[in-house]
Design an enzyme around this catalytic site. Structure first.
Site, PDB file in Angstrom:
ATOM      1  N   TYR A  42       0.840  27.439   8.110  1.00 49.42           N
ATOM      2  CA  TYR A  42      -0.437  26.716   8.114  1.00 49.42           C
ATOM      3  C   TYR A  42      -1.464  27.223   8.686  1.00 49.42           C
ATOM      4  O   TYR A  42      -1.591  27.344   9.745  1.00 49.42           O
ATOM      5  CB  TYR A  42       0.342  25.380   9.214  1.00 49.42           C
ATOM      6  CG  TYR A  42      -0.451  24.022   8.848  1.00 49.42           C
ATOM      7  CD1 TYR A  42      -0.680  23.145   8.191  1.00 49.42           C
ATOM      8  CD2 TYR A  42      -1.251  23.857   9.492  1.00 49.42           C
ATOM      9  CE1 TYR A  42      -1.743  22.649   7.878  1.00 49.42           C
ATOM     10  CE2 TYR A  42      -2.627  23.323   9.535  1.00 49.42           C
ATOM     11  CZ  TYR A  42      -1.881  22.207   8.923  1.00 49.42           C
ATOM     12  OH  TYR A  42      -3.383  20.831   9.031  1.00 49.42           O
TER      13      TYR A  42
ATOM     14  N   GLN B 184       1.622  16.034   6.269  1.00 49.02           N
ATOM     15  CA  GLN B 184       1.789  15.599   4.983  1.00 49.02           C
ATOM     16  C   GLN B 184       2.086  17.084   4.096  1.00 49.02           C
ATOM     17  O   GLN B 184       2.962  17.515   3.499  1.00 49.02           O
ATOM     18  CB  GLN B 184       0.762  14.974   3.863  1.00 49.02           C
ATOM     19  CG  GLN B 184      -1.097  15.503   3.725  1.00 49.02           C
ATOM     20  CD  GLN B 184      -1.084  14.932   5.329  1.00 49.02           C
ATOM     21  OE1 GLN B 184      -0.962  14.428   6.737  1.00 49.02           O
ATOM     22  NE2 GLN B 184      -2.627  15.024   5.308  1.00 49.02           N
TER      23      GLN B 184
ATOM     24  N   ASN C 242      -2.916  20.868  15.535  1.00 49.80           N
ATOM     25  CA  ASN C 242      -2.960  19.493  16.130  1.00 49.80           C
ATOM     26  C   ASN C 242      -1.773  19.086  16.060  1.00 49.80           C
ATOM     27  O   ASN C 242      -0.811  19.309  16.355  1.00 49.80           O
ATOM     28  CB  ASN C 242      -3.662  18.279  15.859  1.00 49.80           C
ATOM     29  CG  ASN C 242      -3.797  18.070  14.231  1.00 49.80           C
ATOM     30  OD1 ASN C 242      -2.190  17.914  13.345  1.00 49.80           O
ATOM     31  ND2 ASN C 242      -4.847  17.591  13.474  1.00 49.80           N
TER      32      ASN C 242
ATOM     33  N   THR D  63      -4.608  24.030  22.019  1.00 50.77           N
ATOM     34  CA  THR D  63      -4.810  25.259  22.806  1.00 50.77           C
ATOM     35  C   THR D  63      -4.741  25.078  24.675  1.00 50.77           C
ATOM     36  O   THR D  63      -5.375  23.685  25.269  1.00 50.77           O
ATOM     37  CB  THR D  63      -5.565  25.296  22.437  1.00 50.77           C
ATOM     38  OG1 THR D  63      -5.805  25.867  20.869  1.00 50.77           O
ATOM     39  CG2 THR D  63      -6.418  26.385  23.605  1.00 50.77           C
TER      40      THR D  63
ATOM     41  N   HIS E 185     -11.690  24.192  21.542  1.00 50.57           N
ATOM     42  CA  HIS E 185     -10.570  23.859  19.850  1.00 50.57           C
ATOM     43  C   HIS E 185     -10.302  22.543  19.841  1.00 50.57           C
ATOM     44  O   HIS E 185     -10.334  21.900  18.447  1.00 50.57           O
ATOM     45  CB  HIS E 185      -9.690  24.731  20.668  1.00 50.57           C
ATOM     46  CG  HIS E 185      -9.069  25.639  20.308  1.00 50.57           C
ATOM     47  ND1 HIS E 185      -9.297  26.537  18.444  1.00 50.57           N
ATOM     48  CD2 HIS E 185      -9.545  26.712  20.764  1.00 50.57           C
ATOM     49  CE1 HIS E 185      -9.603  27.700  18.621  1.00 50.57           C
ATOM     50  NE2 HIS E 185      -9.198  28.517  19.892  1.00 50.57           N
TER      51      HIS E 185
ATOM     52  N   HIS F 153      -2.175  30.713  26.691  1.00 49.20           N
ATOM     53  CA  HIS F 153      -3.001  31.786  26.868  1.00 49.20           C
ATOM     54  C   HIS F 153      -2.592  31.800  28.478  1.00 49.20           C
ATOM     55  O   HIS F 153      -3.372  30.843  29.370  1.00 49.20           O
ATOM     56  CB  HIS F 153      -4.108  31.874  27.140  1.00 49.20           C
ATOM     57  CG  HIS F 153      -3.940  31.505  25.055  1.00 49.20           C
ATOM     58  ND1 HIS F 153      -4.831  30.403  25.155  1.00 49.20           N
ATOM     59  CD2 HIS F 153      -4.951  32.355  24.156  1.00 49.20           C
ATOM     60  CE1 HIS F 153      -4.786  30.550  23.560  1.00 49.20           C
ATOM     61  NE2 HIS F 153      -5.319  31.514  22.427  1.00 49.20           N
TER      62      HIS F 153
ATOM     63  N   GLU G 171      43.964  32.018  23.854  1.00 48.93           N
ATOM     64  CA  GLU G 171      43.285  31.362  23.350  1.00 48.93           C
ATOM     65  C   GLU G 171      44.016  30.382  22.695  1.00 48.93           C
ATOM     66  O   GLU G 171      43.800  29.494  21.901  1.00 48.93           O
ATOM     67  CB  GLU G 171      40.887  31.660  22.382  1.00 48.93           C
ATOM     68  CG  GLU G 171      40.848  32.318  23.699  1.00 48.93           C
ATOM     69  CD  GLU G 171      39.365  32.468  22.900  1.00 48.93           C
ATOM     70  OE1 GLU G 171      39.301  32.436  21.755  1.00 48.93           O
ATOM     71  OE2 GLU G 171      38.370  33.142  23.859  1.00 48.93           O
TER      72      GLU G 171
ATOM     73  N   HIS H   3      44.525  33.774  14.323  1.00 41.79           N
ATOM     74  CA  HIS H   3      43.560  35.025  14.636  1.00 41.79           C
ATOM     75  C   HIS H   3      44.282  36.663  15.253  1.00 41.79           C
ATOM     76  O   HIS H   3      44.312  37.496  14.523  1.00 41.79           O
ATOM     77  CB  HIS H   3      42.300  34.635  15.695  1.00 41.79           C
ATOM     78  CG  HIS H   3      41.446  34.202  15.774  1.00 41.79           C
ATOM     79  ND1 HIS H   3      42.060  32.342  15.082  1.00 41.79           N
ATOM     80  CD2 HIS H   3      40.030  34.083  15.360  1.00 41.79           C
ATOM     81  CE1 HIS H   3      40.346  31.437  14.878  1.00 41.79           C
ATOM     82  NE2 HIS H   3      39.097  32.566  15.144  1.00 41.79           N
TER      83      HIS H   3
END
Ligand SMILES: NC(=O)c1ccc[n+]([C@@H]2O[C@H](COP(=O)([O-])OP(=O)(O)OC[C@H]3O[C@@H](n4cnc5c(N)ncnc54)[C@H](O)[C@@H]3O)[C@@H](O)[C@H]2O)c1
Ligand SMILES: N[C@H](CO)Cc1c[nH]c[nH+]1
Ligand SMILES: [Zn+2]
Length: 420
Positions: A131, A188, A211, A235, A259, A322, A406, A411
């Site tokens: 994106y 969308q 956003n 941001t 931004h 940041h 267990e 197993h």
């Protein structure tokens, strides 16, 4: 931008603000979750028709415009941009690529015991969606930040979605060699990449910033069966300084504040006079910059602590996208941040464009959990193991003991059968 002291009379009010900031990721996307769900469901059930309706409504997509951008359009965009911009794009792409190459995990194997071999192989994801934001400003830099590490990882199908793509974004796509670019954005576009439409085949994972709508949509589809990188929403900047230059710090705060009205610009220090100067500088430099003025007024804070250690702890608590610190020695206390910038001569904008480390970074306190987007997000680390019969006879009894502890008889037996 408000100055808030963490001690004295205002301590309780400051703590309340900090608690809100800690919750920012979830509370902010919650504001748009309802509308985003409607958009996602509409695209899932009505495909291209709904995708086109929302794209027309939010981004002015015309009926005569195909969703897919052709390579010819990208080539024309490349021809249309200046030589100076072409050179800058080439440098940015090369630095992002070489940084990503260094981050690529390696395949390896080793033998803990003769006849027993364990290791890992690295395989790229098959199809990813990148994106690239395009609402308020076109962000061609984000095209390189998302597509380039995907290419380095060896992803076979790289899809790019960006709303009303600018010439610069298409030019970046041309340089990057992108072949599947759709002129759609917002929730969308996320729905189209997650669920698929008549035109857009679904991808395995969606990466990239956006956003609140984009971020909420990514989080929603990640609860279904599409992978995402991380919430990389509006941001955030924290500058934590005791000795910094107020003009430089103010400039960094304004740069990231511009931004989005939802951007989070924060300064942290134990020096009240420095905080006052930084706030005055940020305000002065934001004059005429409408978006920066809005976010500085709405979410801009300078926190003044009692001690330097408290300033450091507060920085880690906020886990910003940041973080700028005074010097390399500050790295010793940094625990939570998306990306760190050291000293006066390292404006955060250098990392936004040309340094090489990725600018797609975790927001909403996700800096507690991970750093920025990297080539690692585009690969799978698949583990491998193999025994010889002799090795199985030697190590197998340990598995049998643990399996029986267990209560898992099957197993234990599956090992015994092959040891015989
Ligand atoms: N964290 C990071 O790594 C990072 C990196 C770069 C940019 N960013 C952030 O990316 C964002 C870019 O935002 P932008 O808006 O410019 O572009 P964008 O592409 O993220 O969002 C634009 C889309 O939002 C949708 N939208 C807008 N208003 C809507 C509404 N009322 N209802 C439903 N959908 C709506 C539209 O579909 C539109 O296509 C900024 O918040 C910026 O701070 C974050
Ligand atoms: N600062 C943004 C990350 O939050 C990335 C960016 C792109 N272009 C300019 N800046
Ligand atoms: Zn930026």
């Amino acid at each position: 931008m408000k100055i808030l002291k963490t001690t004295g009379e205002s301590a309780a009010a400051t703590e309340a603000v900090l608690r809100e900031l800690e919750m920012r990721g979830a509370t902010n996307t919650a504001k748009v979750d309802g509308v985003v769900r409607e958009i996602l469901d509409a695209v899932r059930t009505r495909g291209d028709a709904a995708l086109r309706e929302f794209s027309a409504k939010f981004d002015g997509l015309r009926e005569d415009q195909p969703l897919l951008v052709t390579r010819e359009e990208m080539a024309a965009a490349w021809e249309a941009i200046s030589e100076e911009l072409k050179a800058a794009m080439r440098i940015a792409q090369a630095n992002i690529r070489s940084f990503a190459e260094r981050q690529l995990p390696k395949s390896w194997s080793f033998r803990p015991t003769e006849g027993m071999e364990v290791g890992q192989i690295i395989r790229p994801l098959s199809a990813v969606g990148c994106y690239v934001p395009g609402g308020r400003y076109p962000l061609p830099s984000t095209l390189f930040m998302t597509a380039t590490p995907a290419q380095v990882a060896g992803v076979e199908r790289i899809v790019v979605c960006s709303p009303k793509p600018a010439t610069e974004t298409l030019a970046a796509a041309y340089l990057a060699g992108v072949t599947e670019f759709y002129r759609v954005g917002g929730a969308q576009a996320i729905a189209a990449m997650a669920y698929g439409t008549e035109t857009i085949a679904p991808v395995d994972k969606i990466v990239g910033p956006g956003n609140l709508y984009v971020t909420a949509a990514k989080q929603a589809v990640s609860r279904e069966d599409t992978g995402i990188d991380m919430p990389a929403g509006p941001t955030e900047i924290v500058v934590t300084s005791e000795v910094g230059d107020p003009v430089g710090i103010g400039a960094d705060l304004v740069a990231q504040a511009e931004h989005d009205p939802e951007a989070l610009p924060i300064f942290i220090t134990s020096k009240l006079d420095l905080a006052e100067q930084v706030v005055a500088e940020a305000q002065r430099q934001a004059e005429g910059n409408e978006l920066a003025l809005i976010s500085l007024a709405a979410q801009g804070y300078a926190f003044v602590t009692e001690t330097v250690e408290e300033a450091q702890a507060l920085t880690n608590r906020l886990a910003p996208e940041h973080l700028t610190v005074d010097s390399g020695s500050d790295l010793r206390w940094v625990k939570n941040a998306g990306s760190v910038f050291i000293g006066h001569f390292t404006p955060q904008s250098m990392g936004d464009y040309v340094s090489g480390p990725n600018h797609v970074l975790p927001t909403g306190r996700n800096g507690r959990l991970r750093g920025g987007l990297s080539v690692v997000d585009f690969v799978k680390v698949i583990t491998v193991q193999q025994y010889t019969k002799a090795a199985l006879q030697e190590v197998g009894p340990h598995t049998i003991a643990l399996a029986e502890a267990e209560g898992l008889k099957g197993h234990a037996e599956s090992v015994r059968v092959k040891m015989r």
